[in-house]
Design an enzyme around this catalytic site. Sequence first.
Site, PDB file in Angstrom:
ATOM      1  N   ASP A 144      -6.997  17.862  20.351  1.00 54.81           N
ATOM      2  CA  ASP A 144      -6.321  18.259  19.108  1.00 54.81           C
ATOM      3  C   ASP A 144      -4.814  18.299  19.282  1.00 54.81           C
ATOM      4  O   ASP A 144      -4.295  18.167  20.384  1.00 54.81           O
ATOM      5  CB  ASP A 144      -6.863  19.611  18.604  1.00 54.81           C
ATOM      6  CG  ASP A 144      -6.933  20.690  19.693  1.00 54.81           C
ATOM      7  OD1 ASP A 144      -6.441  20.449  20.807  1.00 54.81           O
ATOM      8  OD2 ASP A 144      -7.471  21.766  19.413  1.00 54.81           O
ATOM      9  N   HIS A 203     -14.552  28.937  17.505  1.00 60.66           N
ATOM     10  CA  HIS A 203     -13.980  27.614  17.221  1.00 60.66           C
ATOM     11  C   HIS A 203     -13.880  26.781  18.492  1.00 60.66           C
ATOM     12  O   HIS A 203     -13.756  27.317  19.590  1.00 60.66           O
ATOM     13  CB  HIS A 203     -12.627  27.710  16.501  1.00 60.66           C
ATOM     14  CG  HIS A 203     -11.470  28.194  17.324  1.00 60.66           C
ATOM     15  ND1 HIS A 203     -10.743  29.319  16.994  1.00 60.66           N
ATOM     16  CD2 HIS A 203     -10.890  27.707  18.449  1.00 60.66           C
ATOM     17  CE1 HIS A 203      -9.778  29.486  17.875  1.00 60.66           C
ATOM     18  NE2 HIS A 203      -9.844  28.531  18.787  1.00 60.66           N
ATOM     19  N   GLU A 234     -12.580  25.362  12.949  1.00 59.34           N
ATOM     20  CA  GLU A 234     -12.765  26.781  12.663  1.00 59.34           C
ATOM     21  C   GLU A 234     -14.147  26.997  12.057  1.00 59.34           C
ATOM     22  O   GLU A 234     -14.787  26.038  11.617  1.00 59.34           O
ATOM     23  CB  GLU A 234     -11.697  27.243  11.658  1.00 59.34           C
ATOM     24  CG  GLU A 234     -10.266  27.001  12.097  1.00 59.34           C
ATOM     25  CD  GLU A 234      -9.759  28.029  13.106  1.00 59.34           C
ATOM     26  OE1 GLU A 234     -10.517  28.940  13.501  1.00 59.34           O
ATOM     27  OE2 GLU A 234      -8.586  27.904  13.509  1.00 59.34           O
ATOM     28  N   ASP A 252     -13.668  33.409  17.707  1.00 59.77           N
ATOM     29  CA  ASP A 252     -14.514  33.234  16.511  1.00 59.77           C
ATOM     30  C   ASP A 252     -15.459  32.037  16.647  1.00 59.77           C
ATOM     31  O   ASP A 252     -16.070  31.619  15.676  1.00 59.77           O
ATOM     32  CB  ASP A 252     -13.634  33.081  15.258  1.00 59.77           C
ATOM     33  CG  ASP A 252     -12.708  31.872  15.331  1.00 59.77           C
ATOM     34  OD1 ASP A 252     -12.718  31.160  16.374  1.00 59.77           O
ATOM     35  OD2 ASP A 252     -11.973  31.627  14.358  1.00 59.77           O
TER      36      ASP A 252
HETATM   37  C1  F6R Z   1      -7.439  23.720  22.871  1.00 59.19           C
HETATM   38  C2  F6R Z   1      -8.228  24.128  21.723  1.00 59.19           C
HETATM   39  C3  F6R Z   1      -8.690  25.526  21.414  1.00 59.19           C
HETATM   40  C4  F6R Z   1      -8.873  26.419  22.631  1.00 59.19           C
HETATM   41  C5  F6R Z   1      -9.394  27.802  22.223  1.00 59.19           C
HETATM   42  C6  F6R Z   1      -9.471  28.738  23.420  1.00 59.19           C
HETATM   43  O1  F6R Z   1      -7.123  22.321  22.819  1.00 59.19           O
HETATM   44  O2  F6R Z   1      -8.505  23.276  20.974  1.00 59.19           O
HETATM   45  O3  F6R Z   1      -9.889  25.440  20.696  1.00 59.19           O
HETATM   46  O4  F6R Z   1      -9.773  25.819  23.523  1.00 59.19           O
HETATM   47  O5  F6R Z   1      -8.568  28.351  21.260  1.00 59.19           O
HETATM   48  O6  F6R Z   1      -8.187  28.951  23.921  1.00 59.19           O
HETATM   49  P1  F6R Z   1      -7.968  29.664  25.344  1.00 59.19           P
HETATM   50  O7  F6R Z   1      -8.562  28.757  26.380  1.00 59.19           O
HETATM   51  O8  F6R Z   1      -6.464  29.753  25.498  1.00 59.19           O
HETATM   52  O9  F6R Z   1      -8.648  30.979  25.275  1.00 59.19           O
END
Ligand code: F6R
Length: 251
Positions: A67, A146, A151, A144
């Site tokens: 992303d 995602h 989301e 959540d």
């Molecule tokens: C990263 C991404 C997000 C993270 C998620 C967890 O490219 O797309 O979905 O993987 O928000 O973030 P962390 O690992 O920082 O807890």
Amino acid sequence: TEVIIVKNSEQAGAIYARCVADLIIQKPNAVLGLATGSSPLTAYQALASLVHQESIDVSQVHGYALDEYIGLPLAHPQSYHATIQRTVTEPLGLNPEYVHVPGDALQGAPLSDGERIAQAGPNYDKAIQQAGGIDVQILGIGTDGHVGFNEPGSSLASGTRVKTLAEQTRIDNTRFFDNDISQVPTHCITQGIGTILKARHVILLAFGESKAEAIAQTVEGGISSFCPASALQLHAHATIIVDEKAASLLQ
Ligand code: F6R
């Protein structure tokens, strides 16, 4: 779904690193799916160590990020383009020309450029397919549920597409933008859940108590767009590596 409970993120990183190093030794043009965020960092460090210790040839390895924000210059330190370069491409010594981030095609495109916005996602999915498909996709998970910027409520069949960032996600991410929400982009482009499910092997990493509820929903809840990561139950080869805190709500 295979769940591996480890002591800490170093152990999780070592499992990912061995798996991917062995893949690259067998298949030098392996295609890696890459994520940003904190969860994969020890995995990338461990893989970089193995690549150097064992002199593994990574010159043909390809990478596709999950992303990206829309509207940040590539060189902005918070762009996922810059983050992937700093945390993956450089430490592993990958060829930067083979490492792709979905927002790259949208540099300089205004959100009013509907045609370019609409094509960017399908083109990214096509490029992944033409590279042979993703061999190993690494994922983090949001509190959540995602994955990527998918989301709760995201279609479980979605391909890569441009989305509006959820207000809560923008608020959560102001800490990376001088605590000023006006600097946080309003849109993003993300691989879809359907894109992620096409990877041959998915490895999701989660650490800490804040991820426990999302991990319980992902592994033991029903498959639902309310927890996008629960779609991994549909995948034939998904590995979820968690520490004891993130595993604490599993039955
Ligand atoms: C990263 C991404 C997000 C993270 C998620 C967890 O490219 O797309 O979905 O993987 O928000 O973030 P962390 O690992 O920082 O807890």
